[in-house]
Design a protein around this motif. Sequence first.
Motif, short mmCIF file in Angstrom:
data_model
loop_
_atom_site.label_atom_id
_atom_site.label_comp_id
_atom_site.label_asym_id
_atom_site.label_seq_id
_atom_site.Cartn_x
_atom_site.Cartn_y
_atom_site.Cartn_z
N THR A 55 40.25 27.70 35.86
CA THR A 55 39.85 27.33 37.22
C THR A 55 40.40 28.34 38.23
O THR A 55 39.67 28.82 39.09
CB THR A 55 40.34 25.91 37.56
N HIS A 56 41.67 28.67 38.10
CA HIS A 56 42.28 29.66 39.00
C HIS A 56 41.61 31.02 38.85
O HIS A 56 41.27 31.67 39.85
CB HIS A 56 43.78 29.81 38.71
N LEU A 57 41.42 31.45 37.62
CA LEU A 57 40.83 32.76 37.35
C LEU A 57 39.39 32.84 37.83
O LEU A 57 38.98 33.85 38.41
CB LEU A 57 40.93 33.08 35.86
N ALA A 58 38.63 31.78 37.60
CA ALA A 58 37.22 31.77 38.04
C ALA A 58 37.13 31.86 39.55
O ALA A 58 36.29 32.58 40.09
CB ALA A 58 36.52 30.51 37.54
N LEU A 65 38.34 39.09 43.82
CA LEU A 65 39.66 39.69 43.70
C LEU A 65 39.99 40.08 42.27
O LEU A 65 40.85 40.93 42.03
CB LEU A 65 40.73 38.74 44.25
N LEU A 66 39.31 39.45 41.31
CA LEU A 66 39.49 39.79 39.90
C LEU A 66 38.15 40.17 39.29
O LEU A 66 37.10 39.68 39.72
CB LEU A 66 40.04 38.60 39.10
N ARG A 67 38.20 41.02 38.29
CA ARG A 67 37.03 41.37 37.48
C ARG A 67 37.22 40.75 36.10
O ARG A 67 38.31 40.81 35.54
CB ARG A 67 36.92 42.88 37.32
N ALA A 68 36.18 40.16 35.58
CA ALA A 68 36.21 39.56 34.25
C ALA A 68 35.42 40.44 33.29
O ALA A 68 34.36 40.97 33.64
CB ALA A 68 35.62 38.16 34.29
N LYS A 69 35.94 40.57 32.07
CA LYS A 69 35.29 41.39 31.06
C LYS A 69 35.42 40.68 29.72
O LYS A 69 36.52 40.32 29.31
CB LYS A 69 35.97 42.75 30.99
N ARG A 70 34.29 40.47 29.05
CA ARG A 70 34.32 39.81 27.75
C ARG A 70 34.46 40.87 26.66
O ARG A 70 33.71 41.83 26.61
CB ARG A 70 33.05 38.99 27.52
N ILE A 71 35.46 40.66 25.80
CA ILE A 71 35.65 41.49 24.62
C ILE A 71 35.80 40.54 23.45
O ILE A 71 36.72 39.70 23.44
CB ILE A 71 36.91 42.39 24.74
N TYR A 76 38.81 38.82 29.58
CA TYR A 76 39.97 39.54 30.10
C TYR A 76 39.81 39.71 31.61
O TYR A 76 38.71 39.97 32.09
CB TYR A 76 40.09 40.92 29.45
N TYR A 77 40.92 39.59 32.32
CA TYR A 77 40.89 39.68 33.78
C TYR A 77 41.78 40.81 34.26
O TYR A 77 42.88 41.02 33.74
CB TYR A 77 41.38 38.37 34.40
N ARG A 78 41.28 41.53 35.26
CA ARG A 78 42.08 42.56 35.92
C ARG A 78 41.75 42.52 37.41
O ARG A 78 40.73 41.99 37.82
CB ARG A 78 41.84 43.94 35.33
N ARG A 79 42.64 43.08 38.21
CA ARG A 79 42.47 43.09 39.66
C ARG A 79 41.34 44.04 40.05
O ARG A 79 41.14 45.07 39.44
CB ARG A 79 43.75 43.56 40.33
N ASP A 80 40.64 43.68 41.11
CA ASP A 80 39.66 44.58 41.73
C ASP A 80 40.34 45.15 42.97
O ASP A 80 40.32 44.55 44.04
CB ASP A 80 38.38 43.84 42.09
N GLU A 81 40.98 46.29 42.79
CA GLU A 81 41.81 46.86 43.86
C GLU A 81 41.00 47.19 45.11
O GLU A 81 41.50 47.04 46.23
CB GLU A 81 42.54 48.11 43.36
#
Length: 95
Positions: A55-58, A65-71, A76-81
């Motif tokens: 919920t927080h990540l979504a 603010l975050l980018r999601a990537k499926r592997i 996986y989540y990382r910041r969108d600077e």
Amino acid sequence: MLSTPVGERRLDILEWLKEPARHFPPQRHADLVEDGVPAAVIAAKLGVRRQVADTHLALLADIGLLRAKRIRRRVYYRRDEMRIAEVARMFEKGW
């Protein structure tokens, strides 16, 4: 309401993801900096169930603010600077 995205746990997530190698263990199938951190690992660090972390990540991903990537089977989540800098500029201008 703007206070929703800036909850303490969400700020913790954003702070940890600023330096993922410092806050999370290395991953077998992904690079912490390039690909991000799996949701399950973030949930464990937060000390919450996976659904709560999701919920927080979504929410952070929905506002950009975050980018999601499926592997494989993990997200996986990382910041969108760039987006974070854009939001910071809006607040500096008194938005």
